[in-house]
Enzyme design. Structure first.
Site, PDB file in Angstrom:
ATOM      1  N   GLY A 177       0.818  -1.218   0.000  1.00 27.02           N
ATOM      2  CA  GLY A 177       0.000   0.000   0.000  1.00 27.02           C
ATOM      3  C   GLY A 177       0.842   1.254   0.000  1.00 27.02           C
TER       4      GLY A 177
ATOM      5  N   SER B 252       3.108   9.483  -8.811  1.00 26.24           N
ATOM      6  CA  SER B 252       4.542   9.214  -8.831  1.00 26.24           C
ATOM      7  C   SER B 252       5.268   9.811  -7.631  1.00 26.24           C
ATOM      8  CB  SER B 252       5.167   9.774 -10.121  1.00 26.24           C
ATOM      9  OG  SER B 252       4.648   9.114 -11.259  1.00 26.24           O
TER      10      SER B 252
ATOM     11  N   ILE C 171      -4.082  -0.650  -5.670  1.00 27.74           N
ATOM     12  CA  ILE C 171      -3.306  -1.640  -4.939  1.00 27.74           C
ATOM     13  C   ILE C 171      -3.646  -3.046  -5.437  1.00 27.74           C
ATOM     14  CG2 ILE C 171      -2.609  -2.466  -2.676  1.00 27.74           C
ATOM     15  CD1 ILE C 171      -2.018   0.534  -3.286  1.00 27.74           C
TER      16      ILE C 171
ATOM     17  N   GLY D 290      -8.639  -7.114 -38.445  1.00 31.97           N
ATOM     18  CA  GLY D 290      -9.888  -7.032 -37.676  1.00 31.97           C
ATOM     19  C   GLY D 290      -9.936  -8.039 -36.536  1.00 31.97           C
TER      20      GLY D 290
ATOM     21  N   GLU E 166       4.658   0.869 -11.248  1.00 31.85           N
ATOM     22  CA  GLU E 166       5.980   0.746 -10.614  1.00 31.85           C
ATOM     23  C   GLU E 166       6.981   1.750 -11.192  1.00 31.85           C
ATOM     24  OE1 GLU E 166       7.530  -2.755  -9.082  1.00 31.85           O
ATOM     25  OE2 GLU E 166       5.707  -3.921  -9.331  1.00 31.85           O
TER      26      GLU E 166
ATOM     27  N   GLU F  26       8.553   8.293 -17.526  1.00 34.32           N
ATOM     28  CA  GLU F  26       9.210   9.562 -17.202  1.00 34.32           C
ATOM     29  C   GLU F  26      10.064   9.439 -15.943  1.00 34.32           C
ATOM     30  OE1 GLU F  26       5.943  10.130 -19.906  1.00 34.32           O
ATOM     31  OE2 GLU F  26       6.005   9.168 -17.942  1.00 34.32           O
TER      32      GLU F  26
END
Length: 386
Positions: free
Chosen positions: A124, A132, A159, A345, A368, A372
């Site tokens: 958590g 971030s 989570i 398709g 994770e 960036e």
């Protein structure tokens, strides 16, 4: 550095490959379509010892390492990412923090059941307003001196493995005080599932990973013993930065598997699908596209194995983990897009694995640590950022 697998790891790879094709592939589409968690598949993964791969035998593990975990994750993700992320989160985020930072009593209490897949653990960290910026934690925990308990209040989001019927615990980061400079002291605390005041929301409606469990968590005056502190008070943020570094290797292996799965499915389809009197694989445009896809998957494999080898050898690996995660997640999206295009398709139909792979690929550039963030880490390791 030789990144070819040892005979033992090659045997593991073949075993998981067989399991993925014989057990996961025939069933996962229905779970995915109905947004159902595949309990029987997860139980079988536990019986195989996959959740205990990188942990010592004394805790019920298999005595392997992160390279072994990565091999298993790659083979699972070649067929389906939902089961792969369930394993990744259960090991890297659920059990590994307890193994690395827990007391011996905490290890003995939790690891044997986590290693066998009897229970799942969750991590958590992310909060609704944090994203971030994991250091901007608003969840708080204070000690009640009258009962010697932590009292936790706050919310976590996105989570994984947090609300299944077999979820046993969530390790939560919370502000437990202030540093001399006024900054937050972030600590990690183990919260067993079912603790009063700990609420688990309904599963998110997601674009992909539809057979995995992802939820928002709420903590309202949640009380757990002071002994549930994981590691030192105030070291929770530093602990989880290390956990995330290792987890990026695992995600890179998963992304590589998805990218390779796109190659597998495209080769198969290009041989079977005929247009204008011949297999579409006879067309150089298709051949070149698949060749480029294979090149990307192969390179990503070298990257994650290099990072894992450095981790196992006790060498610095932060930059290599970021490189592997950045590259593999990028090419997973590329390969999924190209595989969908090759299938035409049919690639837009959920009954075809590449449709799942296309939907599952994007989160790999976000979870994770976004792409960036990986670039920031790489630049910092090169001495280009403060």
């Amino acid at each position: 550095m030789d990144h070819r697998l040892s005979p033992e790891l090659e045997e593991l790879r073949r075993t998981v490959e067989e399991f993925a094709h014989d057990v996961v592939a025939p069933k996962i589409g229905e779970f995915y379509e109905h947004h159902e968690f595949p309990y029987e598949i997860v139980r079988e993964m536990g019986r195989m010892g996959l959740f205990g791969l990188p942990f010592p035998e004394e805790y019920g593990g298999m005595g392997g390492d992160y390279l072994a975990l990565g091999v298993a994750l790659e083979e699972l993700a070649r067929v389906d990412s939902s089961v792969a992320i369930t394993l990744e989160a259960g090991v890297s985020l659920g059990a590994m923090p307890i193994f690395l930072y827990g007391t011996e009593a905490q290890r003995q209490e939790w690891l044997p059941r986590l290693c066998t897949g009897e229970i799942l653990g969750a991590f958590g960290l992310t909060e609704p307003d944090g994203g971030s910026d994991a250091g901007a934690t608003r969840t708080t925990a204070r000690i009640d001196p009258a009962t010697d308990e932590w009292v936790i209040n706050g919310t976590k989001c996105f989570i994984t493995n947090s609300g299944t019927d077999i979820t046993g615990l969530v390790t939560v980061t919370a502000v437990t005080g202030r540093k001399p400079d006024g900054g937050p002291r972030i600590s990690s605390i183990i919260v067993p599932s079912g603790t009063p005041g700990f609420s688990v929301a309904a599963p998110y409606s997601k674009v992909g990973w539809n057979a995995s469990d992802t939820r928002e968590l709420s903590f309202s005056d949640v009380r757990v013993p002071a002994a549930n502190l994981l590691g030192e008070e105030g070291r929770g943020y530093a602990q989880f930065l290390r956990i995330l570094d290792e987890g990026r290797i695992a995600i890179a292996a998963l992304a590589t598997g998805l990218a390779q799965g796109c190659v597998d499915e495209s080769v198969k389809y290009a041989k079977e699908r005929h247009a204008f009197g011949r297999p579409i694989g006879a067309n150089q445009a298709i051949q070149f596209k698949i060749a480029d896809m294979e090149m990307k998957a192969h390179t990503a494999r070298l990257a994650w194995r290099d990072a894992a080898s450095r981790l196992v050898a006790g060498e610095p690996f932060k930059k290599e983990a970021a490189l592997a995660k950045l590259y593999s997640s990028t090419i997973a999206v590329d390969n999924a897009r190209d595989a969908t295009q090759i299938h035409g398709g049919y690639g837009f139909m959920n009954e075809y694995p590449v449709a799942r792979m296309w939907r599952d690929s994007k989160i790999l550039e976000i979870g994770e640590g976004t792409s960036e963030v990986q670039r920031m880490l790489i630049a910092r390791e090169l001495g280009l950022a403060g």
